[in-house]
Design an enzyme around this catalytic site. Sequence first.
Site, PDB file in Angstrom:
ATOM      1  N   TYR A 137      41.175  49.486  49.663  1.00  0.00           N
ATOM      2  CA  TYR A 137      42.172  50.356  50.289  1.00  0.00           C
ATOM      3  C   TYR A 137      41.720  50.663  51.712  1.00  0.00           C
ATOM      4  CZ  TYR A 137      45.089  54.471  51.147  1.00  0.00           C
ATOM      5  OH  TYR A 137      45.985  55.358  51.685  1.00  0.00           O
ATOM      6  N   ASP A 168      35.118  48.347  56.801  1.00  0.00           N
ATOM      7  CA  ASP A 168      35.786  49.639  56.705  1.00  0.00           C
ATOM      8  C   ASP A 168      34.773  50.608  56.087  1.00  0.00           C
ATOM      9  OD1 ASP A 168      37.151  51.889  55.997  1.00  0.00           O
ATOM     10  OD2 ASP A 168      38.871  50.855  55.117  1.00  0.00           O
ATOM     11  N   LYS A 221      36.298  60.274  57.652  1.00  0.00           N
ATOM     12  CA  LYS A 221      35.976  61.240  56.585  1.00  0.00           C
ATOM     13  C   LYS A 221      34.796  62.152  56.932  1.00  0.00           C
ATOM     14  CE  LYS A 221      38.256  58.886  52.793  1.00  0.00           C
ATOM     15  NZ  LYS A 221      39.306  59.596  52.132  1.00  0.00           N
TER      16      LYS A 221
END
Length: 459
Positions: free
Chosen positions: A156, A258, A285
């Site tokens: 994702y 990622d 994050k």
Amino acid sequence: MNVLPQRVKTEVENFLGRTPRSKEVFQKTIKYIPYGVNSNYRAWEPYPIYFVRGRGSRLWDVDGNEYIDYNLAFGVLVAGHSHPKLIDMVRDRIVDSTILGFEYDNIYRLAEIIIERFNVDMVRFQSTGLESTLHAIRIARGYTGRNKIIKFLGHYHGSHDYVLVATKPNLYAAGHYRYPSKKPSGPGIPYTALDDTLVAQFNDLESVENLLSLYNDEVAAIILEPVAMNMGLVPASREFMKGLRRLCDEYGVVLIFDEVKTSGKLYGGAEEYYGVKPDIKTMAKAIAGGYPLSVIAGKKEIMEEVGPGKIPHAGTFNSNPLSVEAGIITLTEILTREGIDRTIKYNMELSKAIDDILSDEGIPHNIKLFGNSGTIFFTDREVVNWHDFLRYNHIGMWWAYFIGMMNRGVVPTAPGYDEQWTVSVQHTEEDIEYTIDKFKDVAPILREDIPRMKIIEAF
Ligand SMILES: Cc1ncc(COP(=O)(O)O)c(C=O)c1O
């Protein structure tokens, strides 16, 4: 027909009994907001739990229930909730404006910190993980003059069209083990947006090599989560990572890591762990302790192609002073090497205890860790990709574990059987002991004959 064993049924009843106000808020909210949530991953059956505040390692829901939090906003809060250093910074900062509309002077300092810590040449900032992967893909395309990208089944990279394919398909939709299907993740994603997205199997170099030899000089980038954290926690093998680097060099392809999640799990992120250097990496994050900040970081020759009249990159909120100062403090004063090491130590203590308890109870399991995060697969089989995840992991047991822990005041992981837990710098030895104690109560329930489905649906 109720197919749940009595002990699991009791847990579900207790869970619903503890959260009546969440139900009320849901019933009001759903009139205005689809499913009552603003991110599909927060939707829950029969209703989402609504929270009012967090502090340190703790969260409080609208019914007044207190929890030790290992979701930590899907891994954002390795700094814990409302870290005192960040509270002080915000108090000082907001009186001097939170957005200037021009570049902010301290941005050079944040850039230096990131370049040194994460071993990169140049950076650009924005606010969310989504923006970072979207722009990273564009930069790779602009740099190579090619259009196709390869992503992996079950990975994702945020809610944007080019990568919303083969994210969480069921086994039928996932397709062939080596040649996964290119199934859009839902309606609204045009097939044309996916013309240039190819899907490979994770941890399977041959799957990647076949695509590269087929599309040869059309592939701009390979993007992956080095540790797949949207299917529990599935690390790439070292051989796979080295193989990807070799293939990218051979075919002139930009390798994108990622690291939106992994950048907060170890001091130097996944690159430090694997010793494999990507051409671009994206981070977000945890890096700003709960404030919106993401980074695209890469090699100079690639990043220098970004600019006016060259590769587009823009955003009104990019590098706003609040996020920049939060990033500086988080990376230099909170997520220090010592801070991160402590979260890893607690994580190892927690997972060792969970492992022992499950072994004592004779429950099939397989615990995976990366830095300060971990997950339990309820199977004794190895899980190395999404096919394995779907075939072997017992989802019903995961739900019983999750709800059982919530009933005892612990949010044990991010809410989703494909997620993981995270330990923050504000978790204490007592928090870990309390969690282990509660897990001892929950584990025997998992010996029951639980259906392989969401237990709320079976209720
Ligand atoms: C690996 C990975 N990349 C990208 C994203 C997207 O980040 P955001 O939700 O901030 O847009 C996520 C979000 O969970 C993620 O886990």
